[in-house]
Design an enzyme around this catalytic site. Structure first.
Site, PDB file in Angstrom:
ATOM      1  N   HIS A 119       0.037 -14.820  -0.783  1.00  0.00           N
ATOM      2  CA  HIS A 119       1.284 -13.920  -0.015  1.00  0.00           C
ATOM      3  C   HIS A 119       2.120 -14.244   1.128  1.00  0.00           C
ATOM      4  O   HIS A 119       2.803 -13.105   1.821  1.00  0.00           O
ATOM      5  CB  HIS A 119       0.520 -12.180   0.196  1.00  0.00           C
ATOM      6  CG  HIS A 119       0.063 -11.272  -1.047  1.00  0.00           C
ATOM      7  ND1 HIS A 119      -0.911 -10.252  -0.505  1.00  0.00           N
ATOM      8  CD2 HIS A 119      -0.024 -11.644  -2.411  1.00  0.00           C
ATOM      9  CE1 HIS A 119      -1.025  -9.708  -1.845  1.00  0.00           C
ATOM     10  NE2 HIS A 119      -0.497 -10.426  -2.696  1.00  0.00           N
ATOM     11  N   GLY A 187     -12.964  -7.865   2.441  1.00  0.00           N
ATOM     12  CA  GLY A 187     -12.038  -6.886   3.522  1.00  0.00           C
ATOM     13  C   GLY A 187     -10.448  -6.627   2.356  1.00  0.00           C
ATOM     14  O   GLY A 187      -9.345  -6.462   3.695  1.00  0.00           O
ATOM     15  N   THR A 188     -10.426  -6.069   1.439  1.00  0.00           N
ATOM     16  CA  THR A 188      -9.687  -6.324   0.681  1.00  0.00           C
ATOM     17  C   THR A 188      -9.668  -4.568   0.206  1.00  0.00           C
ATOM     18  O   THR A 188     -10.720  -4.517  -0.512  1.00  0.00           O
ATOM     19  CB  THR A 188      -8.772  -6.998  -0.389  1.00  0.00           C
ATOM     20  OG1 THR A 188      -8.119  -6.332  -1.208  1.00  0.00           O
ATOM     21  CG2 THR A 188     -10.148  -7.501  -1.201  1.00  0.00           C
TER      22      THR A 188
HETATM   23  C1  BJW Z   1     -12.770  -3.802   6.200  1.00  0.00           C
HETATM   24  C2  BJW Z   1     -12.697  -4.277   7.806  1.00  0.00           C
HETATM   25  C3  BJW Z   1     -13.557  -5.367   8.799  1.00  0.00           C
HETATM   26  C4  BJW Z   1     -11.111  -2.723   7.701  1.00  0.00           C
HETATM   27  N1  BJW Z   1     -14.658  -5.939   7.932  1.00  0.00           N
HETATM   28  N2  BJW Z   1     -13.756  -4.791   5.751  1.00  0.00           N
HETATM   29  C5  BJW Z   1      -0.898  -3.879 -11.913  1.00  0.00           C
HETATM   30  C6  BJW Z   1      -0.897  -2.276 -11.862  1.00  0.00           C
HETATM   31  C7  BJW Z   1      -0.571  -1.642 -10.837  1.00  0.00           C
HETATM   32  C8  BJW Z   1       0.654  -1.685  -9.839  1.00  0.00           C
HETATM   33  C9  BJW Z   1       1.177  -3.312 -10.220  1.00  0.00           C
HETATM   34  C10 BJW Z   1       0.133  -4.582 -11.313  1.00  0.00           C
HETATM   35  N3  BJW Z   1       1.129  -5.524 -11.335  1.00  0.00           N
HETATM   36  C11 BJW Z   1       1.872  -5.364 -10.411  1.00  0.00           C
HETATM   37  C12 BJW Z   1       1.659  -3.834  -9.272  1.00  0.00           C
HETATM   38  C13 BJW Z   1       2.585  -3.552  -9.474  1.00  0.00           C
HETATM   39  C14 BJW Z   1       2.327  -4.109  -7.536  1.00  0.00           C
HETATM   40  C15 BJW Z   1       1.211  -3.299  -7.169  1.00  0.00           C
HETATM   41  O1  BJW Z   1       0.101  -3.822  -6.929  1.00  0.00           O
HETATM   42  N4  BJW Z   1       1.308  -2.671  -6.686  1.00  0.00           N
HETATM   43  C16 BJW Z   1      -0.232  -1.790  -6.028  1.00  0.00           C
HETATM   44  C17 BJW Z   1      -0.316  -1.388  -4.785  1.00  0.00           C
HETATM   45  C18 BJW Z   1       0.167  -0.103  -6.912  1.00  0.00           C
HETATM   46  N5  BJW Z   1       2.528  -5.543  -7.296  1.00  0.00           N
HETATM   47  C19 BJW Z   1       3.498  -6.668  -6.819  1.00  0.00           C
HETATM   48  O2  BJW Z   1       4.427  -5.836  -6.948  1.00  0.00           O
HETATM   49  C20 BJW Z   1       3.292  -7.844  -6.537  1.00  0.00           C
HETATM   50  N6  BJW Z   1       3.845  -9.054  -7.157  1.00  0.00           N
HETATM   51  C21 BJW Z   1       3.546  -8.556  -8.977  1.00  0.00           C
HETATM   52  O3  BJW Z   1       2.979  -8.633  -9.252  1.00  0.00           O
HETATM   53  O4  BJW Z   1       4.693  -8.894  -9.435  1.00  0.00           O
HETATM   54  C22 BJW Z   1       5.164  -9.419 -11.289  1.00  0.00           C
HETATM   55  C23 BJW Z   1       5.943  -7.902 -10.845  1.00  0.00           C
HETATM   56  C24 BJW Z   1       7.280  -7.990 -10.130  1.00  0.00           C
HETATM   57  C25 BJW Z   1       7.583  -6.435 -10.490  1.00  0.00           C
HETATM   58  C26 BJW Z   1       7.145  -5.501 -12.184  1.00  0.00           C
HETATM   59  C27 BJW Z   1       5.416  -5.508 -12.071  1.00  0.00           C
HETATM   60  C28 BJW Z   1       5.129  -6.347 -11.442  1.00  0.00           C
HETATM   61  C29 BJW Z   1       3.401  -8.338  -5.299  1.00  0.00           C
HETATM   62  C30 BJW Z   1       2.497  -7.709  -4.162  1.00  0.00           C
HETATM   63  C31 BJW Z   1       3.143  -7.726  -3.217  1.00  0.00           C
HETATM   64  C32 BJW Z   1       1.760  -7.211  -1.656  1.00  0.00           C
HETATM   65  N7  BJW Z   1       2.348  -7.290  -0.382  1.00  0.00           N
HETATM   66  C33 BJW Z   1       2.212  -6.812   0.560  1.00  0.00           C
HETATM   67  C34 BJW Z   1       3.068  -7.511   1.557  1.00  0.00           C
HETATM   68  C35 BJW Z   1       3.216  -8.408   2.063  1.00  0.00           C
HETATM   69  C36 BJW Z   1       3.498  -9.073   2.985  1.00  0.00           C
HETATM   70  C37 BJW Z   1       3.259  -8.721   4.508  1.00  0.00           C
HETATM   71  O5  BJW Z   1       2.043  -8.579   5.123  1.00  0.00           O
HETATM   72  O6  BJW Z   1       4.027  -7.704   5.437  1.00  0.00           O
HETATM   73  O7  BJW Z   1       0.883  -7.355   0.747  1.00  0.00           O
HETATM   74  S1  BJW Z   1       1.526  -5.283   0.671  1.00  0.00           S
HETATM   75  C38 BJW Z   1       0.182  -5.630   1.210  1.00  0.00           C
HETATM   76  O8  BJW Z   1      -0.933  -5.124   0.789  1.00  0.00           O
HETATM   77  C39 BJW Z   1      -0.548  -6.862   1.598  1.00  0.00           C
HETATM   78  C40 BJW Z   1      -1.711  -7.726   1.746  1.00  0.00           C
HETATM   79  O9  BJW Z   1      -1.727  -8.582   1.303  1.00  0.00           O
HETATM   80  C41 BJW Z   1      -1.864  -6.457   0.058  1.00  0.00           C
HETATM   81  C42 BJW Z   1      -3.467  -6.260  -0.103  1.00  0.00           C
HETATM   82  O10 BJW Z   1      -4.067  -5.449   0.764  1.00  0.00           O
HETATM   83  P1  BJW Z   1      -5.322  -5.238   1.929  1.00  0.00           P
HETATM   84  O11 BJW Z   1      -5.292  -6.850   2.269  1.00  0.00           O
HETATM   85  O12 BJW Z   1      -6.120  -5.387   0.427  1.00  0.00           O
HETATM   86  O13 BJW Z   1      -5.601  -4.335   2.803  1.00  0.00           O
HETATM   87  P2  BJW Z   1      -5.532  -2.482   2.579  1.00  0.00           P
HETATM   88  O14 BJW Z   1      -5.440  -2.216   4.136  1.00  0.00           O
HETATM   89  O15 BJW Z   1      -4.821  -2.321   1.932  1.00  0.00           O
HETATM   90  O16 BJW Z   1      -7.216  -2.402   2.757  1.00  0.00           O
HETATM   91  C43 BJW Z   1      -8.238  -3.481   3.106  1.00  0.00           C
HETATM   92  C44 BJW Z   1      -9.758  -2.948   3.447  1.00  0.00           C
HETATM   93  O17 BJW Z   1     -10.371  -3.579   4.431  1.00  0.00           O
HETATM   94  C45 BJW Z   1     -10.039  -1.653   3.633  1.00  0.00           C
HETATM   95  O18 BJW Z   1     -11.054  -1.607   2.163  1.00  0.00           O
HETATM   96  C46 BJW Z   1     -11.098  -0.995   4.676  1.00  0.00           C
HETATM   97  O19 BJW Z   1     -12.269  -0.281   4.270  1.00  0.00           O
HETATM   98  C47 BJW Z   1     -11.378  -2.387   4.796  1.00  0.00           C
HETATM   99  N8  BJW Z   1     -11.395  -3.192   6.103  1.00  0.00           N
HETATM  100  N9  BJW Z   1     -11.518  -3.100   8.577  1.00  0.00           N
HETATM  101  C48 BJW Z   1     -14.431  -5.634   6.227  1.00  0.00           C
HETATM  102  N10 BJW Z   1     -13.943  -5.018   9.591  1.00  0.00           N
END
Ligand code: BJW
Length: 251
Positions: A119, A187-188
């Site tokens: 990302h 952690g995702t």
């Molecule tokens: C612990 C802990 C500790 C806490 N120890 N654990 C298929 C199906 C449905 C939707 C889509 C699909 N394909 C694509 C999509 C659309 C979209 C998407 O996925 N949407 C869903 C939300 C529904 N994806 C996209 O748009 C992506 N692009 C794409 O697919 O392009 C092609 C396309 C284009 C147009 C249409 C369709 C397809 C791009 C995704 C970009 C994500 N960007 C972000 C922001 C990045 C910049 C920034 O930082 O500002 O990335 S969003 C945000 O979420 C960030 C993260 O990297 C990402 C994931 O989050 P993460 O890391 O999992 O964090 P959390 O908070 O969700 O979870 C934390 C976890 O840690 C929890 O489980 C806690 O329990 C745990 N935890 N403390 C261990 N100490």
């Protein structure tokens, strides 16, 4: 902490381990996750207002300032025991690849030698219109700053919703998921695609998946081993359980 004996032997004999990390691994460094109900970014801010190109087009100053705030926060943090354990684990195995969704650069700072950033990275900027990478920029001339090459706005070099991930990074990550011997997911929330499809890709290629998280996710039913706890506690304990004898033998 006690781990399953077959997990430890799988880790010890693995030739290639791949680790997918998310915001949870950096939580213990003091960086908020996205989806935590109380402290996550999305509990306070609307992702559609901050993490899409449409949001930036509508209000570039707001979006730029949000990333400036996060850049400043990250610059005051340090890699934690989880990041450091992964860097140390790389030294114990023939090959370890970290694939991260995080943009905070903490895996580099911890010393992980093989890293794929899916990302982007908060510390880099590129121009909005043509994606020119820009090494030097200043907020003094205005917010957002302007691209010295084409005059468009500069933006953070991160992947917003609706944008494609860097082609090369996603291709290397997919290949690694298919070909490794063990896949750790740390952690995702496993909600954001295409990153969330990587563990499933591994499973389809008969690679065992280990999930390390504080809570269940959509991946949990598919993981062979589920380790519930903080990454900064579980990862050092796993390293110790698998490789502590080796250290004693060497002494
Ligand atoms: C612990 C802990 C500790 C806490 N120890 N654990 C298929 C199906 C449905 C939707 C889509 C699909 N394909 C694509 C999509 C659309 C979209 C998407 O996925 N949407 C869903 C939300 C529904 N994806 C996209 O748009 C992506 N692009 C794409 O697919 O392009 C092609 C396309 C284009 C147009 C249409 C369709 C397809 C791009 C995704 C970009 C994500 N960007 C972000 C922001 C990045 C910049 C920034 O930082 O500002 O990335 S969003 C945000 O979420 C960030 C993260 O990297 C990402 C994931 O989050 P993460 O890391 O999992 O964090 P959390 O908070 O969700 O979870 C934390 C976890 O840690 C929890 O489980 C806690 O329990 C745990 N935890 N403390 C261990 N100490």
């Amino acid at each position: 902490m006690v781990f399953a004996a077959n997990l430890i032997s799988c880790l010890q004999s693995a030739r290639w381990v791949v680790v997918l990390t998310g915001a949870g691994i950096s939580a213990e460094s003091g960086i908020p996750t996205f989806r935590d109900a109380q402290t996550g970014y999305w509990a306070k801010y609307d992702p559609q207002e901050l993490a899409t190109s449409g949001a930036f087009r509508r209000n570039p100053q707001l979006v730029w300032e949000w990333y400036s705030y996060r850049r400043a926060l990250v610059s005051q943090t340090q890699p934690n025991a989880g990041h450091l354990a992964l860097a140390a684990l790389a030294g114990k195995l023939p090959r370890l690849t970290v694939i991260t969704q995080n943009v905070d650069g903490l895996h580099q700072r911890a010393g992980s030698p093989e890293l794929i950033e899916l990302h982007g990275n908060l510390t880099r900027v590129k121009c909005f219109d043509r994606h020119h990478p820009v090494a030097q920029w200043s907020e003094l001339a205005g917010i957002p700053p302007i691209c010295p090459v084409c005059g468009s706005w500069l933006r953070p070099d991160v992947v917003w919703f609706g944008e494609n991930l860097p082609f090369d990074a996603l291709q290397r990550a997919t290949e690694a998921a298919r070909r490794c011997d063990l896949f750790l997911v740390v952690g995702t929330s496993s909600l954001v695609y295409p990153a969330a499809s990587l563990p499933m890709e591994a499973i389809q290629h008969r690679v065992a998946v280990v999930e390390i998280n504080l809570q269940e996710t959509p991946l949990t039913p598919y993981a062979k081993w589920v380790l519930t706890g903080k990454a900064g506690v579980v990862l050092p304990a796993l390293l110790q359980a698998a490789f502590a004898d080796e250290k004693e033998k060497g002494e």
